[in-house]
Design a protein around this motif. Structure first.
Motif, PDB file in Angstrom:
ATOM      1  N   LYS A  88     -15.367 -34.693  -6.296  1.00  0.00           N
ATOM      2  CA  LYS A  88     -14.297 -33.825  -6.776  1.00  0.00           C
ATOM      3  C   LYS A  88     -13.528 -33.181  -5.630  1.00  0.00           C
ATOM      4  CE  LYS A  88     -15.187 -31.083 -10.191  1.00  0.00           C
ATOM      5  NZ  LYS A  88     -15.859 -30.012 -10.980  1.00  0.00           N
ATOM      6  N   ASP A  89     -14.138 -33.185  -4.433  1.00  0.00           N
ATOM      7  CA  ASP A  89     -13.523 -32.525  -3.277  1.00  0.00           C
ATOM      8  C   ASP A  89     -13.745 -33.372  -2.020  1.00  0.00           C
ATOM      9  OD1 ASP A  89     -12.432 -30.701  -1.476  1.00  0.00           O
ATOM     10  OD2 ASP A  89     -14.270 -29.520  -1.339  1.00  0.00           O
ATOM     11  N   PRO A  90     -13.057 -34.512  -1.899  1.00  0.00           N
ATOM     12  CA  PRO A  90     -13.277 -35.390  -0.742  1.00  0.00           C
ATOM     13  C   PRO A  90     -13.003 -34.716   0.604  1.00  0.00           C
ATOM     14  CG  PRO A  90     -11.988 -36.497  -2.448  1.00  0.00           C
ATOM     15  CD  PRO A  90     -12.053 -35.052  -2.828  1.00  0.00           C
ATOM     16  N   GLU A  91     -12.100 -33.753   0.628  1.00  0.00           N
ATOM     17  CA  GLU A  91     -11.771 -33.085   1.879  1.00  0.00           C
ATOM     18  C   GLU A  91     -12.762 -31.985   2.234  1.00  0.00           C
ATOM     19  OE1 GLU A  91      -7.769 -31.728   1.609  1.00  0.00           O
ATOM     20  OE2 GLU A  91      -6.909 -33.741   1.573  1.00  0.00           O
ATOM     21  N   ARG A  92     -13.698 -31.681   1.324  1.00  0.00           N
ATOM     22  CA  ARG A  92     -14.764 -30.702   1.570  1.00  0.00           C
ATOM     23  C   ARG A  92     -14.206 -29.318   1.934  1.00  0.00           C
ATOM     24  NH1 ARG A  92     -19.178 -34.315   2.758  1.00  0.00           N
ATOM     25  NH2 ARG A  92     -18.778 -36.070   1.369  1.00  0.00           N
ATOM     26  N   HIS A  93     -13.256 -28.837   1.130  1.00  0.00           N
ATOM     27  CA  HIS A  93     -12.641 -27.548   1.416  1.00  0.00           C
ATOM     28  C   HIS A  93     -12.854 -26.523   0.302  1.00  0.00           C
ATOM     29  CE1 HIS A  93      -9.491 -29.152   4.532  1.00  0.00           C
ATOM     30  NE2 HIS A  93     -10.704 -29.005   5.033  1.00  0.00           N
TER      31      HIS A  93
END
Length: 374
Positions: free
Chosen positions: A238-243
């Motif tokens: 759900k959050d590939p950018e890990r932010h």
């Protein structure tokens, strides 16, 4: 307050735009180096020394409240068990009240984790006092009935083990319910860790109640670990950018999954704890290499960290099998283990790029296995 929470508050107050906040968050994740890739596993639960100071204060205050409540409120209970539950309710309620300020308003993560643990312990304790008191009464009644001749069953057939498992099951359910409520109110990712661990032990308890779980314990532990890992991967997807918060949820789920996967794999390979035959050591090293590839692809280090002791045991076994002794038996494993950790830690991103070349570049794969920037 963490950097993320401060940026969200700044956006709400209109000090910066959402785009500026995301750019600044990415800049901070790179350690202030615009050319560096961001770190997907930054530990965000310790902002400064004051968080440790405050967490110690919370623990001491909770201990003081517990002792005071035990003396003041104990007479209100009709039994020692009732008095203990009243104390737990007071302590848990006080911890929740502090969480409203430190977690809900101040967003202090380490103190919030401390409060979550206190509330979890209180919920489990209340359920345990109630459940195990009932277990004790039931077993006593069955024993008395047997002595009187009304029950011809052997003592082993009293169902004590099953009763204790049932009691343990309800204590774990109480812990999950408490942390689910805590997460629903405060969105604290650490709650996911406690929910996942308790959920795994609920699964183990149910297997034990059904019987036959001991023979396949390694399989069940591995299954629980993989299920927890799948939940973590889902949040990461759900959050590939890990932010976002999803990434923090995934971090704690990976932390809960890693030891279970490692223990399950270790039990399936066989042998005594941390003692292998040569063949078992070779198999375990192959398993660890595969787990290492998975960790690199997922960009999560928890699986590798949880396997360090097993890796050390396997390497020591191979050195012993090769007939190495004396100083070589000490220096050799240390050089191999330490060198592997340093090389992997220092060349993590380079190793990731090599592993990602083996994975098809589909939209789903890129969400689960985020690309490594050059």
């Amino acid at each position: 307050m963490s950097e993320r929470d401060a940026l969200e508050k700044a956006v709400q107050d209109g000090l910066v735009t959402d785009e500026q906040a995301k750019a600044l968050q990415d800049y901070l994740a790179k350690g202030g180096d615009p050319g560096a890739p961001s770190d997907a596993e930054s530990l965000r639960f310790l902002a400064n020394l004051n968080d440790i100071f405050l967490s110690v204060g919370i623990l001491l205050l909770t201990l003081g409240v517990s002792v005071a409540a035990a003396f003041v409120l104990a007479p209100l209970g009709r039994s020692p068990q009732m008095s203990a539950m009243i104390v737990c309710l007071v302590v848990g309620g006080g911890a929740w009240a502090m969480a409203e300020y430190f977690t809900g308003r101040r967003k202090l993560l380490l103190p919030s984790m401390t409060l979550a643990l206190i509330i979890y312990a209180c919920a489990v304790s209340i359920a345990a006092i109630f459940a195990f008191t009932q277990v004790g009464e039931d077993v006593a009644d069955e024993l008395a009935s047997s002595i009187a001749g009304d029950d011809a069953r052997e003592p082993e057939a009293f169902g004590l083990f099953g009763a204790i498992l049932s009691a343990n099951l309800w204590t774990l359910v109480a812990g999950v319910a408490a942390m689910a409520a805590f997460y629903a109110r405060f969105r604290l990712p650490f709650s996911m860790f406690l929910i996942a661990v308790s959920g795994a032990f609920i699964f183990y308890t149910l297997i034990a109640k059904l019987g036959g779980g001991e023979a396949y314990a390694g399989v069940f532990i591995l299954v629980a670990g993989l299920a927890t890992l799948a939940a973590g991967v889902w949040f990461d997807g759900k959050d590939p950018e890990r932010h976002t918060l999803d990434s923090d949820n995934a971090f704690w789920l990976h932390m809960a999954a890693a030891p279970q996967i490692m223990i399950g794999a270790r039990m399936l390979v066989g042998g005594e704890p941390f003692e292998f035959t040569t063949g078992q050591a070779v198999i375990m090293l192959v398993v660890l290499i595969l787990i290492g590839f998975a960790s690199l692809a997922l960009n999560r280090r928890a699986l590798i960290v949880s396997g360090l002791l097993t890796f050390a045991a396997a390497i020591i076994t191979l050195f012993r099998s090769a007939g190495v002794d004396g100083a070589g038996m000490v220096a050799g494993p240390l050089l191999v283990i330490g060198g592997s950790v340093v090389l992997l830690g220092g060349g993590w991103r380079t190793a990731r790029r090599a592993v990602l070349k083996l994975i098809p570049e589909t939209p789903l794969a890129q969400r689960i296995f985020p690309p490594e920037p050059l």
